[in-house]
Write an enzyme that holds these catalytic residues in place. Structure first.
Site, PDB file in Angstrom:
ATOM      1  CB  SER A 340      -0.940  -0.041   1.206  1.00 15.07           C
ATOM      2  OG  SER A 340      -1.928   0.961   1.111  1.00 15.07           O
ATOM      3  CG  MET A 341       1.369   5.829   1.910  1.00 13.59           C
ATOM      4  SD  MET A 341       0.896   6.868   3.311  1.00 13.59           S
ATOM      5  CE  MET A 341       2.099   6.314   4.534  1.00 13.59           C
ATOM      6  CG  ASP A 615      -6.950  -3.067  -4.211  1.00 14.06           C
ATOM      7  OD1 ASP A 615      -7.654  -2.048  -4.072  1.00 14.06           O
ATOM      8  OD2 ASP A 615      -5.772  -3.137  -3.794  1.00 14.06           O
ATOM      9  CG  HIS A 668      -5.716  -2.088  -0.413  1.00 15.68           C
ATOM     10  ND1 HIS A 668      -4.859  -1.828  -1.457  1.00 15.68           N
ATOM     11  CD2 HIS A 668      -5.270  -1.355   0.639  1.00 15.68           C
ATOM     12  CE1 HIS A 668      -3.938  -0.966  -1.056  1.00 15.68           C
ATOM     13  NE2 HIS A 668      -4.166  -0.672   0.210  1.00 15.68           N
TER      14      HIS A 668
END
Length: 711
Positions: A340-341, A615, A668
């Site tokens: 992710s980030m 997602d 996700h």
């Protein structure tokens, strides 16, 4: 460390729970590791056990199973497969199952009493402890008498267990009981490249090192990421909010408050009890021979703006040193795995290391970058979060959303999000060219398979007749925050820290500089801060900064597809006139000026949100464009680093016991437990090279974006 090779007789077991206890694990879920004879013996034992249960049903109750007297629940369990029934037996037999339920009720009861006015003062901690103990005893008794519960009640028990699960997971219907790492170890796959992991936003625990009087008893306990967080958030909300927020002007610690990221694998393996994030990947890496000397969790304070990670914590200096030590110690380049980030932070880090360590640092030390569900081009929910403190997740909460609003109002959530310097880094990048713009005759390029939806999503925000594209929405949020009654220092610093534009002109100077100096290791040739000037803000945007010159680097984009993802929002106005002279307490009683219109439902819109491909959190365009097309060009990839896409179709299990979709979910977050993804990461870490595996229309989406002059 060795790569893939034949399994020798002297090879040690990959982990204490992989080889030596394989048969024990299989017995837990009702599988026999042996051949047909063993299977026949096991079947005979099962028949004996069944007869014994019929003769003495009380034993079944003591073992945590429904008795045969209750036809509804009993038939429900009997209809399950042999594997499923034994998994249920194993789960219900664990005493920690009752502790989970007890803790849930023990927290909910005092919270309700405190916030609904039953108590007029703060609830003492010892009272909470007493409630937890009583609740545990009550639910322990309920578990022993579980035969009186209906199947619906049983499902509720499993849902509560999922919130804070300390018990082994029951396998999904079609899942193998062996982890991918165990299977790969048996096939001769061995650890090779050291692995460094970067968590995403909100998935690293934050510990209290100093704080106000209301939090003095929580030294080095987690204000984010454990039940301590839940306890503080429910029982002392304002205190918790003050500690979780950053200074609105500096973006650093507020006065007299210091939170720091937890360290080690436990910093991000679980969040809030049994809600796993990285634990499954860590365990599978251990299965093929990894240990703390060959893998490392690079936890960080995900609230901070990227430049402040180095200014306050020297995060990038420490990370680069850790990578160098692991590469030297293991004799192989490192694999950087980000979720992710964490992938956006990683992109920033690669440029930081190129500028501050040595020009060829990435090519020298990094074998591969493995991005797990990375929002390379941002997410629409980055806008909604700082505009109204909402997203799809809150809109779908229904009645629970009302409880959340009562306890943690939108205004407080928005204020918290805006204090985090990392939040604006998630704004969509590329502008109207990538996301669509009605005023510029750009339909959404990722939704052209549905023309009506493509034109509707050309506007990110629909605000009572005024439609705003991505570029207009960002401008609106930044401008409105500067006029609001609450200081929004982090958004005021946006243009200093981040960029969201698109550069189509050649990177001539940057390209020549990289080609001329990438072979040099002379520190005197490093870029000074004066030379970098304002360039660092572009390190957050792959559309305005090309990859470092690393011809031997491979970038993997691994992500899920097939789950609807928020793409555009319909807002309605709430309070039209919010006075700038109101006190903070008065403001807390007000709602935000705009909120998602969850009452809006039509053929295209649900709960005020239009959804597209992705997602569940990140649109497909953001997940895959850079690997599919962007980094295939010399414009954004001057060294020609290889890129590979691996997609995983979202196929959640229908098993009601595992509420997160099982090991084939590609959500996700839940993709972190996807067995196919884990298998791919382990193969990359062992030195194997993987090829594209694409199920979506990312190629068509990428080609729909008009980028004249870029090749």
């Amino acid at each position: 460390m060795a790569g893939k090779k034949g399994k020798g007789k002297n090879d040690p077991p990959p982990s204490s729970s992989s080889s030596s206890s394989a048969s024990t694990k299989l017995d837990h879920v009702g599988q026999t590791p042996g051949g047909s004879a063993a299977g026949a013996e096991k079947t005979g034992k099962d028949k004996d056990a069944t007869r014994q249960d019929q003769e003495n049903p009380g034993d079944r109750v003591r073992n945590g199973l429904p008795s045969e007297k209750h036809s509804a629940a009993g038939s429900k369990v009997r209809r399950m497969s042999t594997v499923g029934a034994r998994c249920v037996s194993y789960i219900l037999a664990r005493r920690r199952f009752s502790l989970v339920v007890g803790l849930f009720v023990g927290l909910a009861v005092p919270w309700a009493g405190h916030n609904l006015g039953i108590w007029d003062t703060e609830l003492p901690l010892q009272v909470l402890d007493e409630y937890v103990k009583k609740s545990r005893n009550a639910f322990d008794q309920a578990r022993r008498e579980i035969q009186v519960f209906s199947p619906t009640d049983l499902q509720l028990f499993y849902q509560l267990r999922e919130i804070m699960d300390f018990t082994p997971k029951a396998p999904s219907k079609n899942a193998s009981c062996e982890r991918p790492g165990v299977n790969l170890w048996a096939d001769g796959v061995r650890a090779k490249h050291p692995v460094v992991m970067l968590p995403g936003i909100v998935t690293t625990g934050l510990e209290l090192w100093s704080g106000e009087d209301c939090a003095k008893g929580y030294f080095r306990q987690r204000m984010w990421g454990t039940m301590t967080m839940v306890q503080n958030m429910l029982l002392n909300t304002k205190c918790w909010l003050r500690h979780m927020a950053l200074d609105p002007v500096t973006g650093l610690d507020p006065p007299n408050i210091k939170l720091r990221s937890a360290q080690g694998f436990e910093a991000a393996d679980f969040v809030v009890g049994g809600y796993w994030v990285w634990s499954k990947l860590i365990e599978n890496l251990a299965d093929i021979g990894y240990d703390p000397s060959s893998m490392f969790m690079a936890s960080y304070d995900w609230r901070l703006a990227y430049p402040l990670l180095e200014d306050r914590d020297q995060f990038f200096t420490r990370l680069s040193s850790q990578v160098e030590v692991m590469v030297d110690g293991n004799g192989a380049k490192a694999i950087l795995v980000a979720h992710s980030m964490g992938g956006n932070v990683l992109f920033y880090f690669l440029h930081w290391a190129t500028a501050n360590r040595r020009r060829d640092w990435v090519d020298k030390y990094i074998h591969s970058v493995v991005g797990l569900a990375i929002p390379w081009l941002g997410v629409p929910k980055g806008i909604s979060a700082v505009l109204s403190g909402e997203a799809k997740d809150t809109a779908e909460m229904g009645v629970m959303g009302g409880i959340l609003d009562h306890h943690l109002p939108r205004r407080e959530r928005r204020r918290l999000f805006r204090s985090w310097g990392s939040a604006p880094s998630m704004f969509p990048k590329g502008g109207d060219v990538f996301w669509g713009g009605r005023n510029k005759s750009f339909p959404a390029p990722d939704l052209l398979d549905d023309e009506e939806k493509a034109w509707k999503c050309a506007s990110l925000l629909h605000m009572e007749g005024e439609d705003l594209s991505v570029e207009e929405a960002i401008d609106y949020v930044l401008e409105s925050s500067s006029k609001g009654p609450v200081q929004d220092g982090q958004l005021a610093n946006y243009h200093k820290w981040y960029s969201h534009g698109l550069r189509t002109t050649p990177f001539e100077n940057d390209s020549r500089k990289r080609k001329r100096t990438h072979r040099s290791s002379d520190k005197s040739e490093q870029c000074s801060s004066q030379e970098l000037g304002n360039e660092t803000k572009y390190w957050t945007n792959p559309l305005e900064m090309p990859l470092p010159f690393a011809p031997n680097l491979t970038i993997y984009c691994l992500y899920g597809v097939g789950k609807e993802t928020e793409r555009s929002y319909f807002y309605k106005r709430t309070n039209k006139n919010i006075s700038k002279n109101q006190t903070d307490d008065a403001q807390d009683m007000e709602d935000v000026e705009w909120r998602i219109d969850t009452a809006l439902e039509d053929s295209m819109t649900s709960l005020g949100i239009i959804r597209g491909h992705g997602d569940g959190s990140v649109p497909l365009l953001s997940l895959g464009f850079m690997c599919q097309r962007g980094w295939k060009t010399r414009h954004w990839n001057p060294a020609g680093s290889k890129t590979v896409i691996r997609e995983y179709v979202h196929e959640p299990s229908s098993n009601f016991i595992d509420m997160r979709g099982g090991d084939t979910s590609a959500d996700h977050v839940d993709i972190m437990g996807n067995r196919h993804m884990i298998n791919d990461v382990l193969m990359i870490a062992s030195g194997e090279t993987l090829d594209n595996n694409i199920h979506s229309n990312i190629a068509n989406i990428s080609n729909n974006i008009r980028l004249p002059g870029i090749s």
